[in-house]
Design a protein around this motif. Structure first.
Motif, short mmCIF file in Angstrom:
data_model
loop_
_atom_site.label_atom_id
_atom_site.label_comp_id
_atom_site.label_asym_id
_atom_site.label_seq_id
_atom_site.Cartn_x
_atom_site.Cartn_y
_atom_site.Cartn_z
N THR A 32 0.58 -0.85 0.23
CA THR A 32 0.11 0.06 -0.22
C THR A 32 0.21 1.03 -0.16
OG1 THR A 32 -0.32 -0.15 2.23
CG2 THR A 32 -1.64 -1.15 1.47
N LYS A 33 1.65 1.52 0.66
CA LYS A 33 2.60 2.56 0.84
C LYS A 33 3.69 2.55 0.44
CE LYS A 33 0.65 3.42 5.12
NZ LYS A 33 0.96 3.69 7.27
N LYS A 48 9.33 -1.23 -3.08
CA LYS A 48 11.20 -2.08 -2.00
C LYS A 48 10.83 -2.95 -1.45
CE LYS A 48 11.73 2.69 -0.44
NZ LYS A 48 10.64 3.26 0.58
N LEU A 49 11.94 -3.40 -0.78
CA LEU A 49 12.08 -4.53 -1.11
C LEU A 49 10.80 -5.38 -0.21
CD1 LEU A 49 16.34 -5.28 -0.73
CD2 LEU A 49 13.88 -5.55 -3.01
N TYR A 50 10.28 -4.76 0.91
CA TYR A 50 9.17 -4.95 1.19
C TYR A 50 7.85 -6.02 0.32
CZ TYR A 50 10.43 -1.90 4.46
OH TYR A 50 10.85 -0.71 5.13
N ASN A 86 -1.49 2.01 -5.87
CA ASN A 86 -1.00 2.85 -6.21
C ASN A 86 1.09 2.42 -6.95
OD1 ASN A 86 0.37 5.28 -6.61
ND2 ASN A 86 1.44 6.40 -4.41
N CYS A 87 0.53 0.84 -6.86
CA CYS A 87 1.58 0.28 -7.73
C CYS A 87 2.75 1.13 -8.74
CB CYS A 87 1.26 -1.05 -8.01
SG CYS A 87 2.50 -2.04 -8.67
N PHE A 88 4.02 0.75 -8.71
CA PHE A 88 4.99 1.64 -9.41
C PHE A 88 5.50 0.48 -10.16
CE2 PHE A 88 5.37 6.29 -9.43
CZ PHE A 88 3.91 6.70 -8.95
#
Length: 779
Positions: free
Chosen positions: A560-561, A566-568, A585-587
Motif C-alpha cells: 500500500t505504501k 521496495k523490497l518489502y 499505487n503500484c509503480f
DNA sequence: GAGTTTGAAACT
DNA sequence: CAGTTTCAAACTC
C-alpha cells in the motif's frame, strides 16, 4: 581511410561505432554517424562492477605505453597477482563482453607487415550454442583495423574451426578480415579499405604514438547457413599507439581457459588458439605478446555475475603495451558466461525499431574513454523468443533466435570473400544464434535451490536464483547493477524513461512477451519506441505466464505504501512486475519504469546483493541450502514463517542472529512442528481425496438418476414411495406369501411369487409416477 | 475480515 | 554500525 566498409558498417552495431569513436579520441570525427548519436558516456566514472578474482593467476596483460588507461570497469582492475596494467600512449581498452558459454580462443599477433604470417587460429572447442570459438585473426599493420570473426558453433557443433586470413594491405593500411562461417566452414570476410579516412592512420614514426585499432568482429554462423536467422558479432577493438621505439611484431594471444564445469560435452580446460603473427608497420618493433586468457571458471568473474549465474558479462579494460617491453605476456581472464547469457536487447537500428536485429557481442580493446561494454542481442521478430521446456528442470528457458530477413541488413546477401583464404564466399547473415536463457521461477527461490542442470549443451542452468528487474535508466547508470541481473534479463525500452532508457525485463517477462509474440527492443541511441512492450505485451496473470502458470504460482502482493518499489514487495524483490496484485499505487510496472529503475538502483546501492537469492549454497560441509544473511528473529523462535529460514524450510545457521532459535536439527519443538505439519498435510490430503471421491460419487449418482427426475416432473424418486405406497406394496407381498402358503407351494416358489409381485409393484409405482402425483398401487 | 505480531527493510 | 521506523506478511481472533 574507412575503418569499416559500408558493408561491414551495416553489420556493426552502433555501439561498436560508438566505441570506436571513444577510442579514437584524438582522431578525426568518427566516420560513423551512428557514433555521434550514442548516448553512452565514454567518460563515465568507473562503474563499480562486481568482479570475482579470477582463479587464473594471470589476468590482464595489456600494457600500454601511453597515458593512463582509463579502466572504466573498475572491477577489472582488481587483477590477480601477476597481472599487469601498463599505460601507453593510447589507452588500450579491452572490453570483452561475452555471454557465450563456449570456450573460445583468440589469438592476435600483430607482426611486422613484412612478416605477416598466416596463422590458422584453432578453436579447440566451443561449449555452447553460441560459441566464441575461433577467430580468425586478421590484420595488422600500423594503423590497423582488424576484424576477426569468431565462429559460433551451432548447437551440437562443439568443435568449430575457422581459418582466419591475414591480409595486409600495402602501406600498412587498414585491414580487415572477417572469418565467418559455421563449423568447419570458416568464412573469411575481407573488407576493402578505402584507405584514406582512417582516423587512426598516422605516421609510424610519429612522436605521438599512433593508435592501432584492432577490430575483431566475430560473426557467428549457425549450423544451418541456408536459414539465416541470427547473427552474432563479436567485436574486439584495440586502440593502440604504435611505439616508435617498439620494434618487432606484437603478438596478441587471446587465450581462453575454459571451465567446462557444468557444461556438457566439453571438458577441455583451456583452449588456446595460436595466434598468427601479424606484422606491424614498424619493423623494428620487438615481438610482444599479449595474452588474453579467458577463464570460464566460476571464480573468474569480472562482471555480471549473479551468483553463479549463467549469465555473465565480462568487461575488461586493458591498456596497451608498455614501450620497450620486449615481451609482454599477459593473461586476461575473460569472464564469459559459463552457463548462459546475459542478454541485452537492443534495436539494431535506431530509426527502425522493427528492423531485423542481429545479436551482437562486442569485444572492444582500446580506447581512452570509459569502457563501453555492451552485450547486445537484439531481437527482431516475434519469433525471437522461443520457450524451452527442459524436462526435469524447474527453470523456464527462453531461446532467443533472431530471425534474419534478407532485407534486414545491408550486408545481407553480400557475399564476403576472403582474398587470401580458401574460404568460401558466404552470406554473412546466414547465421543463426540461439541462446538459452534460464528463467528462474521466482516463487521457488526461497524454497529450493535449483540444482545445476547439465543436460544438453544447449541449455544450462546454474543454481542461481537470480531475480531482478533492472532499471530503465541509462545503461551506464545501471551497468554496475548488471552484475545482479537475473539470468535471462532483457533490456527493453522503457516507456517511462524516455528514449535513452533501458528497461531490463525479467526473463519471465520475456516469456510473457513471447506469449504475445512480440518483443520490442530498445536502443540506447534514443530512437526506441518506448511504448512497444507496454502497449503490445499481453501480460499474463500475476506472475504466471500463460504457459508457466502451472508451476509458477505467486501470491499477489498487498503493498500500500511502498509503491511496490521496495523490497518489502515480494513482486519487486523477485524481479517481477505486479500483475493482478492487490497493491495500491503500484509503480512496479512498465508504466513507471523510470521510478522503478531508480528504486532498483537504490536497492542495489544499499545492498548489491539485494536481488540475489537469500537462500544459497552453504559452505563446504554445510547444508546445501542456507540463508545468505541469516535471520534475526527474536520472538518467533524461528519456527514461524516470520523467519525466513523457516519459511525456506532450512535450518538456521551460524550466520543467523536469531534469539531463542528453535530451528535447528535436534530441536524437539521443530520436530514436533514438523510432525504436526506432516500430519496436517496428510489430513488435508485425505480430506481432499475424500471430497474428491464423494464429489465423484454424487456426480455419478445424479447422472444416473437424471431420467427418474425428469420422468417425475422434477420430483425425486423417493417422493413416490410414500408411506402409503410402501404399506400397500407390503400388503401385496404378504398377499402373495399367503397365497403360496395356502397352495402349499414350496418355499422357493413362494419367494419367487413374492419377488415377482414386488417387481410388479415397482412397475406400477414407476408407471404411475409419471402420471399422477400420488401413485396408487393395487395388487 | 479486522486487528495484532513479527522481522526484514529502510531510515537516521 | 546500531538504533529506530516503516512496511507488509504472518498470524490470531
Amino acid at each position: 581511410m574507412d575503418v569499416v566498409s559500408p558493408e561491414l558498417n551495416s553489420l556493426l552495431p552502433d555501439e561498436i561505432m560508438d566505441t570506436e569513436a571513444i577510442i579514437m579520441d584524438d582522431d578525426p570525427p568518427a566516420e560513423s554517424p551512428a557514433a555521434s548519436g550514442q548516448s553512452q558516456p565514454s567518460d563515465d566514472s568507473p562503474v563499480p562492477m562486481e568482479m570475482d578474482v579470477p582463479a587464473v593467476p594471470e589476468i590482464v596483460s595489456l600494457c600500454s605505453d601511453a597515458p593512463p588507461t582509463q579502466l572504466t570497469q573498475a572491477g577489472t582492475t582488481s587483477t590477480p597477482t601477476g597481472s599487469t596494467l601498463c599505460s601507453t600512449t593510447s589507452a588500450t581498452q579491452l572490453l570483452l563482453t561475452s555471454s557465450t558459454v563456449s570456450s573460445s580462443s583468440l589469438t592476435l599477433r600483430p607482426a611486422t607487415a613484412s612478416t605477416l604470417t598466416s596463422t590458422t587460429p584453432k578453436t579447440t572447442s566451443s561449449l555452447s550454442r553460441v560459441s566464441l570459438t575461433s577467430g580468425g585473426l586478421q590484420k595488422l599493420s600500423a594503423h590497423h583495423q582488424i576484424i576477426l570473426n569468431k565462429v559460433a558453433s551451432s548447437p551440437g557443433a562443439d568443435t568449430t574451426r575457422s581459418q582466419g586470413t591475414t591480409t595486409t594491405t600495402p602501406g600498412g593500411q587498414q585491414f580487415m578480415v572477417t572469418a565467418i562461417g559455421k563449423s568447419g566452414q570458416p568464412i573469411v570476410l575481407q573488407l576493402p579499405h578505402t584507405g584514406s579516412k582512417s582516423t587512426s592512420v598516422q605516421g609510424l614514426g610519429e612522436a605521438k604514438a599512433n593508435p592501432q585499432h584492432f577490430k575483431v568482429v566475430t560473426v557467428s554462423s549457425a549450423s544451418q547457413v541456408s536459414t539465416l536467422q541470427a547473427q552474432q558479432l563479436k567485436t574486439v577493438q584495440i586502440a593502440k599507439k604504435t611505439q616508435v621505439s617498439s620494434a618487432g611484431p606484437i603478438k596478441f594471444v587471446f587465450t581462453k581457459a575454459v571451465n567446462n564445469k557444468g557444461l556438457t560435452a566439453q571438458t577441455s580446460v583451456s583452449n588456446v588458439i595460436t595466434g598468427r603473427v601479424l606484422s606491424t608497420s614498424s619493423p623494428v618493433t620487438p615481438p610482444r605478446t599479449i595474452t588474453l586468457s579467458e577463464t570460464l571458471g566460476s571464480s573468474s568473474k569480472i562482471a555480471i555475475s549473479p551468483l553463479k549465474s549463467p549469465s555473465k558479462l565480462t568487461v575488461v579494460s586493458v591498456a596497451s603495451q608498455v614501450p620497450n617491453s620486449p615481451q609482454k605476456s599477459v593473461s586476461l581472464p575473460l569472464n564469459m558466461a559459463h552457463l548462459g547469457h546475459q542478454i541485452l536487447l537492443q534495436q539494431s537500428t535506431a530509426t527502425s525499431p522493427a528492423k531485423t536485429m542481429k545479436p551482437v557481442q562486442t569485444v572492444t580493446v582500446g580506447g581512452v574513454g570509459a569502457t563501453q561494454f555492451k552485450t547486445i542481442f537484439p531481437l527482431s521478430t516475434p519469433s525471437n523468443v522461443q520457450q524451452i521446456q527442459v524436462p526435469g528442470s524447474r527453470f523456464h528457458y527462453v531461446r532467443l533466435v533472431t530471425a534474419t530477413t534478407g532485407s534486414s541488413t545491408g550486408h545481407a546477401g553480400s557475399p564476403i570473400t576472403n582474398s587470401s583464404m580458401t574460404a568460401k564466399p558466404m552470406v554473412v547473415n546466414t547465421t543463426q544464434v540461439r541462446m538459452s536463457v534460464p528463467i528462474v521461477p521466482a516463487q521457488t527461490m526461497k524454497q529450493v535451490v535449483p540444482k545445476p542442470l547439465t543436460s544438453s549443451g544447449q541449455v544450462l542452468t546454474t543454481q542461481t536464483q537470480q531475480r531482478l528487474i533492472m532499471p530503465a535508466t541509462s545503461l551506464p547508470q545501471i551497468q554496475p547493477n548488471l552484475t545482479n541481473l537475473p539470468p535471462g534479463t532483457v533490456l527493453a525500452p522503457a516507456p517511462g524513461s524516455g528514449n535513452m532508457g533501458y528497461a531490463v525485463l525479467p526473463a519471465q517477462y520475456v516469456t510473457q512477451l513471447q506469449q504475445s509474440a512480440y518483443v520490442t527492443l530498445a536502443s540506447s541511441s534514443g530512437f526506441s519506441t518506448p511504448t512497444g512492450i507496454q502497449t503490445q505485451a499481453r501480460l499474463p496473470l500475476n506472475g504466471l505466464s500463460t504457459s508457466g502458470a502451472a508451476f509458477r504460482p505467486r501470491k499477489p502482493c498487498n503493498c500500500t505504501k511502498s509503491q511496490c518499489l521496495k523490497l518489502y514487495c515480494d513482486c519487486f524483490a523477485n524481479g517481477e512486475f505486479c500483475q493482478n496484485c492487490n497493491c495500491t499505487n503500484c509503480f512496479n510496472n512498465l508504466e513507471h519504469e523510470t521510478d522503478r529503475a531508480k528504486a532498483i538502483k537504490a536497492c542495489l546501492d544499499r545492498n548489491p546483493e539485494a536481488f540475489k537469492p537469500k537462500i544459497g549454497k552453504g559452505k563446504e560441509g554445510e547444508s546445501d541450502r542456507r540463508h545468505s544473511k541469516g535471520c534475526n528473529c527474536k520472538r518467533s523462535g524461528c519456527l514461524k514463517n516470520y523467519c525466513e529460514c523457516y519459511e525456506a524450510k532450512i535450518m538456521c545457521s551460524s550466520t543467523c542472529k536469531c534469539v531463542g532459535c528453535k530451528n535447528f536439527e535436534e530441536s524437539p519443538e521443530r520436530k514436533t512442528l514438523m510432525h504436526l505439519a506432516d500430519a496436517a498435510e496428510v489430513r488435508v490430503q485425505q480430506q481432499t481425496a475424500a471430497k474428491t471421491k464423494l464429489s465423484s460419487q454424487i456426480s455419478d449418482l445424479l447422472t444416473r438418476t437424471t431420467p427418474a427426475i425428469t420422468s417425475g416432473g422434477g420430483r425425486m424418486p423417493y417422493t413416490f414411495v410414500t408411506k402409503e405406497v410402501a404399506e400397500v406394496t407390503c400388503e401385496c407381498l404378504l398377499e402373495q406369501a399367503e397365497q403360496a402358503e395356502l397352495n402349499q407351494q414350496p418355499q422357493a416358489t413362494a419367494e419367487r411369487m413374492i419377488l415377482e409381485e414386488f417387481g410388479r409393484c415397482l412397475m406400477r409405482i414407476i408407471s404411475s409416477a409419471g402420471k399422477t402425483d400420488c401413485p396408487s398401487i393395487n395388487c
